[in-house]
Design a protein around this motif. Structure first.
Motif, mmCIF file in Angstrom:
data_model
loop_
_atom_site.group_PDB
_atom_site.id
_atom_site.type_symbol
_atom_site.label_atom_id
_atom_site.label_comp_id
_atom_site.label_asym_id
_atom_site.label_seq_id
_atom_site.Cartn_x
_atom_site.Cartn_y
_atom_site.Cartn_z
ATOM 1 N N ARG A 33 0.847 -1.218 0.000
ATOM 2 C CA ARG A 33 0.000 0.000 0.000
ATOM 3 C C ARG A 33 0.872 1.254 0.000
ATOM 4 O O ARG A 33 0.564 2.236 -0.675
ATOM 5 C CB ARG A 33 -0.943 0.007 1.199
ATOM 6 C CG ARG A 33 -2.050 -1.020 1.096
ATOM 7 C CD ARG A 33 -2.901 -1.058 2.359
ATOM 8 N NE ARG A 33 -3.652 0.164 2.569
ATOM 9 C CZ ARG A 33 -4.905 0.345 2.176
ATOM 10 N NH1 ARG A 33 -5.546 -0.624 1.554
ATOM 11 N NH2 ARG A 33 -5.530 1.474 2.415
ATOM 12 N N LYS A 37 1.949 4.522 -3.429
ATOM 13 C CA LYS A 37 2.021 5.997 -3.386
ATOM 14 C C LYS A 37 3.076 6.542 -4.341
ATOM 15 O O LYS A 37 2.943 7.647 -4.839
ATOM 16 C CB LYS A 37 2.302 6.472 -1.960
ATOM 17 C CG LYS A 37 1.182 6.178 -0.996
ATOM 18 C CD LYS A 37 1.532 6.599 0.414
ATOM 19 C CE LYS A 37 0.435 6.196 1.380
ATOM 20 N NZ LYS A 37 0.784 6.518 2.758
ATOM 21 N N GLU A 40 1.389 7.173 -7.403
ATOM 22 C CA GLU A 40 0.228 8.052 -7.246
ATOM 23 C C GLU A 40 -1.092 7.285 -7.334
ATOM 24 O O GLU A 40 -2.142 7.881 -7.561
ATOM 25 C CB GLU A 40 0.245 9.179 -8.288
ATOM 26 C CG GLU A 40 1.503 10.009 -8.323
ATOM 27 C CD GLU A 40 1.600 11.040 -7.193
ATOM 28 O OE1 GLU A 40 0.562 11.375 -6.597
ATOM 29 O OE2 GLU A 40 2.721 11.497 -6.918
ATOM 30 N N PHE A 41 -1.056 5.966 -7.185
ATOM 31 C CA PHE A 41 -2.280 5.175 -7.215
ATOM 32 C C PHE A 41 -2.943 5.178 -5.847
ATOM 33 O O PHE A 41 -2.260 5.197 -4.816
ATOM 34 C CB PHE A 41 -1.989 3.716 -7.593
ATOM 35 C CG PHE A 41 -1.682 3.495 -9.044
ATOM 36 C CD1 PHE A 41 -2.562 3.887 -10.034
ATOM 37 C CD2 PHE A 41 -0.505 2.874 -9.419
ATOM 38 C CE1 PHE A 41 -2.283 3.669 -11.365
ATOM 39 C CE2 PHE A 41 -0.212 2.650 -10.755
ATOM 40 C CZ PHE A 41 -1.107 3.050 -11.733
ATOM 41 N N GLU A 42 -4.260 5.112 -5.848
ATOM 42 C CA GLU A 42 -5.026 4.967 -4.613
ATOM 43 C C GLU A 42 -5.015 3.491 -4.208
ATOM 44 O O GLU A 42 -4.991 2.604 -5.066
ATOM 45 C CB GLU A 42 -6.473 5.418 -4.824
ATOM 46 C CG GLU A 42 -6.608 6.902 -5.150
ATOM 47 C CD GLU A 42 -6.208 7.793 -3.988
ATOM 48 O OE1 GLU A 42 -6.467 7.411 -2.816
ATOM 49 O OE2 GLU A 42 -5.625 8.856 -4.234
ATOM 50 N N ALA A 43 -5.060 3.255 -2.924
ATOM 51 C CA ALA A 43 -5.148 1.879 -2.441
ATOM 52 C C ALA A 43 -6.490 1.295 -2.868
ATOM 53 O O ALA A 43 -7.500 2.001 -2.874
ATOM 54 C CB ALA A 43 -5.004 1.848 -0.922
ATOM 55 N N ALA A 45 -10.060 -0.509 -2.866
ATOM 56 C CA ALA A 45 -11.106 -0.479 -1.843
ATOM 57 C C ALA A 45 -11.559 -1.883 -1.439
ATOM 58 O O ALA A 45 -11.781 -2.147 -0.257
ATOM 59 C CB ALA A 45 -12.302 0.331 -2.345
ATOM 60 N N VAL A 105 -2.842 7.845 -14.137
ATOM 61 C CA VAL A 105 -3.175 8.763 -13.055
ATOM 62 C C VAL A 105 -3.139 10.218 -13.530
ATOM 63 O O VAL A 105 -3.811 11.071 -12.973
ATOM 64 C CB VAL A 105 -2.221 8.565 -11.852
ATOM 65 C CG1 VAL A 105 -2.612 9.448 -10.680
ATOM 66 C CG2 VAL A 105 -2.186 7.115 -11.422
#
Length: 131
Positions: A33, A37, A40-43, A45, A105
């Motif tokens: 996780r 970063k 720049e990716f989101e974790a 869901a 991104v």
């Protein structure tokens, strides 16, 4: 006369690069996780998405550890031409990583592209372009 490609400073620089690759690889394997970063990716869901991403981050981490070990190995055995090509290949890896950030991104590419030219420059010096 002494050749620039034989400078001991280049081996110090390559050892730093190798350490950075290995550190990023270990981080991706142990803390996927956190490693996301850097892209720049989101974790993810959902649990199933997280499982997939965590697996892919292990693959990414293993790639970086391999690159770092390849650099260390070529430096240790004094294979400067191989070392130069490994660094240039590493700059290609950095370029692709940045391109993925930009394409998916829309930002973060310079987190990767900023060091690609440095790897190419040092790799080229190891290949003898300044000798």
């Amino acid at each position: 006369t002494s050749c620039v490609s034989q400078s001991s400073s280049l081996l110090i620089a390559t050892s730093i690069f190798a350490t950075i690759f290995i550190a990023f690889g270990i981080n991706a394997i142990l803390r996927p996780r956190h490693a996301l970063k850097f892209f720049e990716f989101e974790a993810p869901a959902s649990a199933s998405d997280a499982k997939l991403v965590n697996g892919l981050m292990v693959i990414y981490g293993a790639r970086d550890v391999f690159v770092g070990l390849a650099i260390y190995s070529a430096a240790y055995f004094g294979e400067r031409k191989s070392l130069g090509w490994i660094l240039i290949a590493g700059s290609g890896v950095a370029f692709v990583d940045g391109a993925v950030c930009r394409a998916h991104v829309g930002k973060g590419e310079w987190n990767h592209w900023s060091y690609a030219p440095i790897l190419t420059a040092v790799g080229s010096v190891l290949l003898g372009v300044l000798d």
